[in-house]
Design a protein around this motif. Structure first.
Motif, PDB file in Angstrom:
ATOM      1  N   GLY A   1       0.778  -1.228   0.000  1.00  0.00           N
ATOM      2  CA  GLY A   1       0.000   0.000   0.000  1.00  0.00           C
ATOM      3  C   GLY A   1       0.806   1.272   0.000  1.00  0.00           C
ATOM      4  O   GLY A   1       0.245   2.353   0.169  1.00  0.00           O
ATOM      5  N   GLY A   2       2.131   1.154  -0.168  1.00  0.00           N
ATOM      6  CA  GLY A   2       2.965   2.346  -0.205  1.00  0.00           C
ATOM      7  C   GLY A   2       3.423   2.796   1.163  1.00  0.00           C
ATOM      8  O   GLY A   2       2.963   2.319   2.205  1.00  0.00           O
ATOM      9  N   GLU A   3       4.336   3.748   1.163  1.00  0.00           N
ATOM     10  CA  GLU A   3       4.936   4.217   2.410  1.00  0.00           C
ATOM     11  C   GLU A   3       3.900   4.798   3.366  1.00  0.00           C
ATOM     12  O   GLU A   3       3.988   4.613   4.585  1.00  0.00           O
ATOM     13  CB  GLU A   3       6.004   5.272   2.096  1.00  0.00           C
ATOM     14  N   SER A   4       2.907   5.485   2.843  1.00  0.00           N
ATOM     15  CA  SER A   4       1.894   6.097   3.703  1.00  0.00           C
ATOM     16  C   SER A   4       1.028   5.069   4.419  1.00  0.00           C
ATOM     17  O   SER A   4       0.358   5.397   5.400  1.00  0.00           O
ATOM     18  CB  SER A   4       0.999   7.023   2.878  1.00  0.00           C
ATOM     19  N   ASN A   5       1.037   3.826   3.940  1.00  0.00           N
ATOM     20  CA  ASN A   5       0.222   2.774   4.555  1.00  0.00           C
ATOM     21  C   ASN A   5       0.999   1.945   5.564  1.00  0.00           C
ATOM     22  O   ASN A   5       0.475   0.984   6.114  1.00  0.00           O
ATOM     23  CB  ASN A   5      -0.352   1.852   3.470  1.00  0.00           C
ATOM     24  N   VAL A   6       2.275   2.284   5.793  1.00  0.00           N
ATOM     25  CA  VAL A   6       3.119   1.538   6.727  1.00  0.00           C
ATOM     26  C   VAL A   6       3.379   2.390   7.961  1.00  0.00           C
ATOM     27  O   VAL A   6       4.022   3.441   7.879  1.00  0.00           O
ATOM     28  CB  VAL A   6       4.455   1.138   6.069  1.00  0.00           C
TER      29      VAL A   6
ATOM     30  N   ASP B   1      -3.929   0.610   6.863  1.00  0.00           N
ATOM     31  CA  ASP B   1      -5.198   0.167   6.291  1.00  0.00           C
ATOM     32  C   ASP B   1      -4.958  -1.153   5.559  1.00  0.00           C
ATOM     33  O   ASP B   1      -4.373  -1.181   4.478  1.00  0.00           O
ATOM     34  CB  ASP B   1      -5.730   1.226   5.325  1.00  0.00           C
ATOM     35  N   SER B   2      -5.411  -2.253   6.156  1.00  0.00           N
ATOM     36  CA  SER B   2      -5.129  -3.570   5.582  1.00  0.00           C
ATOM     37  C   SER B   2      -5.832  -3.800   4.255  1.00  0.00           C
ATOM     38  O   SER B   2      -5.441  -4.671   3.485  1.00  0.00           O
ATOM     39  CB  SER B   2      -5.543  -4.667   6.576  1.00  0.00           C
ATOM     40  N   SER B   3      -6.876  -3.021   3.947  1.00  0.00           N
ATOM     41  CA  SER B   3      -7.584  -3.213   2.685  1.00  0.00           C
ATOM     42  C   SER B   3      -6.739  -2.790   1.488  1.00  0.00           C
ATOM     43  O   SER B   3      -7.040  -3.160   0.353  1.00  0.00           O
ATOM     44  CB  SER B   3      -8.900  -2.422   2.690  1.00  0.00           C
ATOM     45  N   LYS B   4      -5.683  -2.035   1.731  1.00  0.00           N
ATOM     46  CA  LYS B   4      -4.818  -1.582   0.634  1.00  0.00           C
ATOM     47  C   LYS B   4      -3.714  -2.580   0.302  1.00  0.00           C
ATOM     48  O   LYS B   4      -2.975  -2.393  -0.662  1.00  0.00           O
ATOM     49  CB  LYS B   4      -4.184  -0.227   0.989  1.00  0.00           C
TER      50      LYS B   4
ATOM     51  N   ASN C   1      -7.743 -10.212  10.313  1.00  0.00           N
ATOM     52  CA  ASN C   1      -8.270  -8.964  10.837  1.00  0.00           C
ATOM     53  C   ASN C   1      -8.354  -7.909   9.745  1.00  0.00           C
ATOM     54  O   ASN C   1      -7.884  -6.806   9.923  1.00  0.00           O
ATOM     55  CB  ASN C   1      -7.379  -8.461  11.979  1.00  0.00           C
ATOM     56  N   ASN C   2      -8.912  -8.262   8.573  1.00  0.00           N
ATOM     57  CA  ASN C   2      -9.053  -7.287   7.510  1.00  0.00           C
ATOM     58  C   ASN C   2     -10.067  -6.221   7.908  1.00  0.00           C
ATOM     59  O   ASN C   2     -10.940  -6.430   8.748  1.00  0.00           O
ATOM     60  CB  ASN C   2      -9.509  -7.954   6.218  1.00  0.00           C
ATOM     61  N   ALA C   3      -9.934  -5.091   7.261  1.00  0.00           N
ATOM     62  CA  ALA C   3     -10.860  -4.002   7.551  1.00  0.00           C
ATOM     63  C   ALA C   3     -12.288  -4.425   7.232  1.00  0.00           C
ATOM     64  O   ALA C   3     -12.528  -5.129   6.263  1.00  0.00           O
ATOM     65  CB  ALA C   3     -10.478  -2.774   6.712  1.00  0.00           C
ATOM     66  N   PRO C   4     -13.277  -3.984   8.027  1.00  0.00           N
ATOM     67  CA  PRO C   4     -14.667  -4.394   7.809  1.00  0.00           C
ATOM     68  C   PRO C   4     -15.165  -4.053   6.410  1.00  0.00           C
ATOM     69  O   PRO C   4     -15.889  -4.817   5.806  1.00  0.00           O
ATOM     70  CB  PRO C   4     -15.434  -3.602   8.889  1.00  0.00           C
ATOM     71  N   GLU C   5     -14.745  -2.864   5.882  1.00  0.00           N
ATOM     72  CA  GLU C   5     -15.243  -2.482   4.573  1.00  0.00           C
ATOM     73  C   GLU C   5     -14.748  -3.429   3.481  1.00  0.00           C
ATOM     74  O   GLU C   5     -15.416  -3.676   2.492  1.00  0.00           O
ATOM     75  CB  GLU C   5     -14.827  -1.045   4.235  1.00  0.00           C
ATOM     76  N   ARG C   6     -13.540  -4.012   3.657  1.00  0.00           N
ATOM     77  CA  ARG C   6     -13.038  -4.960   2.667  1.00  0.00           C
ATOM     78  C   ARG C   6     -13.856  -6.248   2.725  1.00  0.00           C
ATOM     79  O   ARG C   6     -14.168  -6.860   1.718  1.00  0.00           O
ATOM     80  CB  ARG C   6     -11.559  -5.248   2.911  1.00  0.00           C
ATOM     81  N   LYS C   7     -14.189  -6.674   3.943  1.00  0.00           N
ATOM     82  CA  LYS C   7     -14.971  -7.894   4.069  1.00  0.00           C
ATOM     83  C   LYS C   7     -16.351  -7.742   3.423  1.00  0.00           C
ATOM     84  O   LYS C   7     -16.874  -8.665   2.815  1.00  0.00           O
ATOM     85  CB  LYS C   7     -15.126  -8.268   5.548  1.00  0.00           C
TER      86      LYS C   7
END
Length: 629
Positions: free
Chosen positions: A15-20, A36-39, A463-469
């Motif tokens: 997800g890129g540096e901003s997601n870490v 954000d695990s969905s990314k 534990n993925n984000a709820p919106e991804r599920k």
């Protein structure tokens, strides 16, 4: 693959540096704290050339890359700002259940201690070699040469509070240099002299319990942790024009007295009590305690929990000068090596033999994750044999009362770390574990034809984000999922693919096609879950819940998009038989790349049955796989 390129690909797919939020490493794994695990594109990450496997848990994303972990980790400092001391990360809500708390504690321990393990292991090996040379009469301990070398072997442990202050400051997000200054007080020569003299010490009239802090662990960790809260509180109340001067001044003048008066004695007392308690339990039955430790160690490695033992081992060495439990864990490393050698000798599968050979070499030097994840656990019986052999080897080590004088990954190079009383018994225990594991695995055997990909060997999400599920299609009970061939060509089993990531089934089961045309069609009705910038791979989620990865060619990521043209984008709904991408088959072959195309079911654990067509050739549109929930 070049380590900078591998790091760049991994960073893009998480997800890129901003997601870490943070990244650290252990012996073989990069451990990411994701915003954000969905990314995160898990299937593509697991299939990436250079990645052994991916484990996505509730607290961190683990990417196993093997022996080149240090170079890949350093590459993140070249291509990003993730390793900068001043990097700030977005706040994240933290779960508060007990399991999550334990996971955060393990992750924190790993982040604090892992940067120091290499230096501590090297110092321990030097310390052991010096002891051997002095015992053999090859070196006079009173000569300046011995004194200098002893200083080199002892300095890491003598100044351990300073080194821990550095790693703690980075992880607690507080002032690195003030933390080091506070730690410096604990090992300041005059303070050490006060302890050795035994004289009464006061600070502002208050009595100071002077302790030996050289080599200590808990006092500086507690101190820097408390300092991080104080600094955060001060930052919101001091004007920014004077903050850079006033805040460090207040922290230094406040934390030194607090550490000497309260935190130091408290941490030192806890350290001594823990060391006494473990020694007492160990002395009840050294054989049983060591056997249990050796048997448990492979399973602790499997779940990444072995990091929780690092402060325990260090505390033992700091308080008692040795660690019996550290020595007890070592036979498990050699037991796993024996099981890997047995697999290499017994298997007729060239891919498995190659994988076992590479994992064997790594395991002999203490790196066991490739052997556990890629070989022994997948075959089941070799892993069980290794655990049994480790327990017997640990019993031998316990009987000899062997111990470690330093921290370091057990292996051939670090044997001097265990030199001292019981060293011969230690060698015997490790040798016995290796031979017994080898013989037991050869006699029990294994059946590689029935190796199912286990959840810990593939990508899994806890534990993925709820919106991804909500976005993912949910499987329907008693649903059969027909999957057609996405490409025309010669059908071959995965085990014949010239890539260990696919051939060993680490990513998942499926089939492969040697294409005779450059067109890829959708094998199911569903939507595009992921694409990749280089265009050589596509992830699809079917309406019935199958997750399918189509990977055109081996190592074709190096073509950087040349010869590929993707016809869809992420999120697009697609119909079975719809064109997804085109590629120049002749151009790929002329560039020296193998065009074989694996088609992988990355969530096969969801399905009760999976049947693959046995046709020698396939045409796009032919039924290939039948999945049943």
């Amino acid at each position: 693959m070049n380590c900078n390129v591998l790091a760049a690909n991994i960073l893009r797919l998480v997800g890129g540096e901003s997601n870490v939020a943070a990244v650290v490493h252990c012996a073989t794994r990069l451990r990411f704290k994701i915003v954000d695990s969905s990314k995160v594109k898990l299937a593509e990450l697991a299939a990436l050339d250079g990645v052994i496997t991916v484990v996505n848990g509730p607290e961190q994303l683990q990417v196993v890359v093997g022996n080149r972990i240090t170079r890949v980790y350093r590459a993140f400092g070249v291509i990003s700002g993730l390793l900068d001391d001043g990097k700030t990360v977005p706040a994240q809500p933290q779960p508060i259940d007990s399991n999550s708390f334990a996971g955060r504690c393990i992750a924190l321990v790993m982040a604090i201690f892992s940067p120091l393990l290499g230096a501590m292991a090297a110092a321990g090996v030097l310390k052991g070699l010096l002891a051997m040379m002095i015992a053999a009469g090859w070196l006079n301990s009173t000569l300046s040469t011995a004194i200098i070398l002893h200083a080199a072997s002892d300095s890491v442990f003598y100044f351990l509070p300073i080194l821990l202050a550095m790693t703690c400051a980075r992880n607690f997000n507080t002032n690195l240099y003030v933390a080091v200054a506070v730690a410096g007080v604990l090992v300041y020569p005059t303070i050490v002299g006060l302890f050795e003299s035994g004289q009464r010490v006061t600070l502002f009239g208050l009595p100071v319990v002077v302790m030996k802090y050289t080599g200590s662990v808990l006092p500086i960790i507690f101190s820097v942790w408390l300092m991080s809260f104080i600094e955060q509180w001060l930052s919101g109340r001091i004007h920014e024009h004077v903050r850079d001067l006033v805040t460090p001044f207040i922290l230094l003048t406040l934390m030194v007295p607090l550490t000497l008066l309260v935190i130091g004695p408290l941490g030192g007392g806890i350290s001594q009590f823990v060391a006494w308690l473990l020694a007492t339990l160990y002395n009840v039955s050294p054989i049983i305690a060591s056997a249990l430790m050796a048997a448990a160690w492979p399973m602790l490695i499997l779940f990444g929990l072995h990091w929780g033992s690092v402060p325990v081992f260090l505390n033992d060495i700091s308080v008692m000068g040795q660690s019996f439990l550290k020595a007890a864990a070592a036979p498990s490393i050699f037991a796993l090596s024996g099981a890997l050698l047995a697999v290499r000798l017994r298997t007729g599968n060239k891919k498995l033999k190659s994988l076992a050979s590479n994992a064997l070499i790594a395991s002999l030097f203490g790196i066991t994750e490739p052997g556990i994840y890629g070989v022994t656990l997948r075959l089941k019986k070799p892993f069980i044999c290794a655990v049994i052999a480790a327990a017997f080897g640990g019993g031998v080590v316990g009987y000899a009362k062997s111990s470690a004088i330093s921290i370091g990954i057990p292996g051939l190079l670090t044997l001097p770390v265990f030199y001292g009383e019981g060293f011969f018994g230690f060698i015997m225990g490790c040798t016995f574990a290796f031979i017994f594991s080898l013989a037991l695995t050869l006699s029990v055997g294994f059946d590689e034809r029935t190796m199912p990909p286990l959840p810990t060997l593939r990508v899994y999400e806890e534990n993925n984000a709820p919106e991804r599920k909500r976005a993912m299609p949910k499987p329907v009970s008693d649903t059969s999922e027909p999957i057609i061939s996405p490409i025309s060509g010669e059908l071959i089993p995965l085990c014949e693919v010239n890539d260990d990531v696919f051939s060993t089934g680490i990513v998942g089961p499926g089939f492969a096609i040697i294409p005779d045309e450059g067109r890829v069609y959708s094998p199911v009705d569903g939507y595009i879950a992921s694409t990749i910038a280089s265009g050589h791979a596509i992830g699809i989620s079917s309406k019935a819940g199958a997750e399918i990865l189509i990977h055109v060619g081996i190592n074709t990521v190096h073509l950087e998009g040349n010869y590929f043209a993707v016809q869809v984008k992420e999120g697009d709904e697609v119909k079975q038989g719809q064109l997804l991408l085109t590629f120049d088959l002749a151009g790929i072959q002329a560039s020296g790349y193998d065009p074989v195309t694996p088609v992988i079911i990355t969530n096969s654990e969801t399905w009760r049955a999976l049947q693959v067509s046995e046709k020698p050739r396939s045409r796009s549109g032919d039924p290939m796989v039948a999945l049943t929930l």
